[in-house]
Every structure is written in C-alpha cells, then in structure tokens.
Design an enzyme around this catalytic site. Sequence first.
Site, short mmCIF file in Angstrom:
data_model
loop_
_atom_site.label_atom_id
_atom_site.label_comp_id
_atom_site.label_asym_id
_atom_site.label_seq_id
_atom_site.Cartn_x
_atom_site.Cartn_y
_atom_site.Cartn_z
N GLU A 182 9.84 0.95 10.71
CA GLU A 182 10.81 2.03 10.54
C GLU A 182 10.03 3.31 10.68
OE1 GLU A 182 12.77 4.96 9.76
OE2 GLU A 182 12.48 4.50 7.64
N CYS A 198 13.17 11.32 8.02
CA CYS A 198 13.17 10.86 9.41
C CYS A 198 14.56 10.91 10.04
CB CYS A 198 12.58 9.46 9.51
SG CYS A 198 13.32 8.26 8.38
N LYS A 206 0.85 -1.19 0.00
CA LYS A 206 0.00 0.00 0.00
C LYS A 206 0.89 1.24 0.00
CE LYS A 206 -1.66 2.76 3.09
NZ LYS A 206 -1.78 4.06 2.36
N GLU A 227 8.80 15.97 16.46
CA GLU A 227 9.24 15.84 15.07
C GLU A 227 8.39 16.75 14.19
OE1 GLU A 227 10.42 12.26 11.99
OE2 GLU A 227 8.58 12.05 13.16
#
Length: 495
Positions: free
Chosen positions: A267, A301, A193, A398
């Site tokens: 991850e 990231c 996906k 973040e």
Amino acid sequence: MTTETALFTVRRAESSLAPSFPPFGQFIGGAFVPSSSSETVDIVNPATEEVLTQVPGGTVEDVDAAVAAAVAAKDAWAAKTPRDRSAVLLKIADIIEANRELFETLEAANTGKPAAVAEDDISSAIDTFRFSAGAARAYSTLGADDYAENHTSVVHREPVGVVGVITPWNYPLLMAAWKIAPILGAGNTLVLKPSEQTPLTTLKLAELIADVVPAGVINIVTGPGRVVGNRLSEHPDVDLVAITGSVGSGQKVAAAAAGSVKRVHLELGGKAPVVVFADADLEAAAKGVRSAGFWNGGQECGAACRVLVHESVAEKFTELLVREISEITIGAPGADDAEIGSMISKAHYERVLVALDEIRKDGLTIAVGGNAIDGPGYFIEPTVVTNVPAGAAITSNEIFGPVVSVETFSNDEEAITRANETIYGLAASVWTKDSARSLTIPRKLDFGTVWVNSHLVIATEMPWGGFKGSGYGRDLSSYALDDFSRTKHVMYNRG
C-alpha cells in the site's frame, strides 16, 4: 500563546502533554527484551522539537529472534478456531477503548497531530479490530461439491504463516491495526517494524495486550528500514511481507522479497485527483478539499491534493477554495480546535519546503500560504497553488504536505485523461450533480477508490488499496483477510 505569521498562527496548549511511554526494548516472544545493540533512536515531538524518549536501534539479530518467536507460535495460533481468534481481537479492541485517552495523547505527542485527527485514528483502530473479529468468523468460499465426476472437492483457507509488517509514520497505530487485525484474524503470526520516528503507540499496544495475545503471535522490532525492514523482507522464514509506505520503500521490499519468492502486500503512495465538473456544488467541493486535502496536514496518501476543475467555473471555485483554506486553524497537540498540526519531522518539513521552492521556480501562483511558520515545531502554512498548467511537476509529484494544486480542463475526456496521467492509482473523487456522469466517470478512472461528491471517507467494511505505482493488495474489508490467507484444494476420489 501564538506564533505570528502574515496570515496563519499556531495555537499552542497552555501546558504540555504528559504521555505514558512504553517500556524500553524490543517486544519479542510476549515480553520486552533488550536489543542486541546499544544503538538508540531519539523520538521527537515534531510540534515542539523536544526529544520525548528513545527506542532501540534494532539489528538483524533482533529480527531473527522475533521471527523465531513468530515461527514457534504459528502452529498453535493457526490451530485456534475462528471464534477463539475473534475473541482475542475483540479483547484488543476493548483494551484500546479503555485506554483511549492514553493512546490519543501518546500519538499526538509523537506525531504532532491535532486532537481531532488523533481521536479519529484511535476510533478507527478500535473499529478495525472489531470488524476483523467478525470477518474472521465469516469467510465465504466455494462449497464442497463434485466439480469432476466421482471426485468431491473441498477448499481449505489457511494462514500463510509468518507475516512481516512495515508501517509508516503518518498513522502509526491505525496502520498497525490495519495490518495486525486481519493478519491475526486469518491465523498468522507477525513481526512488525514501526517507523523509527513514530513507534510509541505500537509499542504501548504491545505492552497492554501482552497478557491477551499468546507469546510470539505479535512481535515488534524498532529500528531503521535499511536494517530491520530489509531483514524482514529477505528472511527465509517470513512467508509474506506487508508494507504501507512510499513507492521507493515498496520497491525495496519487493526486491528483497523476491529472493525467497515470498508474497508481498504493498500500500504505497498517491496523488489523488479531485475532478470538479461545471455542474458541481462548488461550495461543497471547496469544503471537501479543505477537509480531505489538509487532513493530517496533507500527510495522507489519499489526500485531495490535485484539483482538476472545469474551466468555466475555475475562477469561482478557486475563490471559494482560497477562502476556505485561509480559515484553516493550525495548532500543536493539546491546542483547542486545531485542524492541522506539524509536519512529522525536520527532514520531512525541509522536503516540503524544497517542493514549495520548486513551485516558485516553476513560476506557479501561490494563492495562499506557501511558507514555513516560525518555530518551535515543524509547521507549514496550508497552501493553494493555482493556474497550474498540464504536465507541471506538481501534478505528478507527491508532496505529502499541506499543499493543494488547481488546474483546469475543458471537457470530460480531457478530465479523464489528465486525472489518469500519474504513476499513482490509489484514490480519486468526482464532483457532479449529473447522475449519468457520476456513474460513468468513476468507471474510467484508474484508481482503487473513487468517491462521488465526497473525498477520504473510509469504511472498514470496504477495501482500501491502489493500482499502478500505488501497489497491490487490499487493506480493510474481508479482502484483507483473503490477502493474508492461502487456499488449498483437496479432492477426494469417490469412484
């Protein structure tokens, strides 16, 4: 043509890009087929706000059909020799290479990436397939031998079966490659996906490799995570789910997977500290943050987004950093020499702007940038926030945009403690000329990757993945093939 702001301008191409779109439909069983729903998702160029095309919304029934195709194909694919699977991966790499310009143009149009980032993404995807092709033929494990008296042991490495994959919007084709290559190399089939915002290059890859990969080995279902991603995670015939995404998304996947006790590969996010010691090459460190903090617009990231600099050199370093960031070029896809592009979507653009408002409310200093750039497109100025106190929200949240913060420390122990005081554990860097410090400090940092005097340099041969809230499992390297395999011990009684 340019859009003026106080300091920064957006460079725009003279003519718009003309990407080649994939067929409309879900890629199931080796072909594009109609979705079971008439729902569609608009795919937007975030640099222009233009609707490029549409893809199917995706349903539980679509996922079930894709999983059934993957189940039907898994035994034949697993039975192939490593050499045969390797040959398929090399052909995929060759196809991407032969269509490099097509992929770069399509990726840039779907994500707002500047040329340098799109080019790097495609090159890295090619390298990932080529590395995995070799690694698939070079597993190492315990040799067959007698480990108990009169009993000979053999360890078989087997594919796990059907893998569900969920990829993010920041590196659409590259993150697909990071999953597809080792999953196929280890002998699994998969259902993937892509992000509903950025599915185009993944679908285009499926179109171009349909004649190379056996039907059902790769299946792609587009649609929202709450439907497609959730069904993949909970599906009883999916043996492992791998996701690159936010911490929240990873938690949802793990919770859904728990019902069938399937393995998960996560991850997730990061808040990478950049620890600059007093003896560091400050100019090199500032240039490193310019590159690694703002690569892909900071939508990365592992971005170098949180600088901890020794108090004795903080003023000098900050001066150098602000100068570097003030020189960053911003541009839409197709513009010359642009370093950063747009945010991925209106929603994410607004999230970053809210974060900047919170920074102002907290009374922090924005030394450069900090504003939206007038449209069209979702552009934000590269931003440096200075004089950040310990414990400020920006040190742990973040932002995932073109925003870097600077805080200070007074000694090595404080630097280590402050760097580690985050839920994330993906990546960090250390900047020093002291050889002893360069060896000891990385060992004390709780991050899966630690660079010394560089940041965000990726090698396909080396593992990528984090600790703590950044998840578990490893992408890249032979460790990725291990993650998508299982071991079976067979013991023969010779007595």
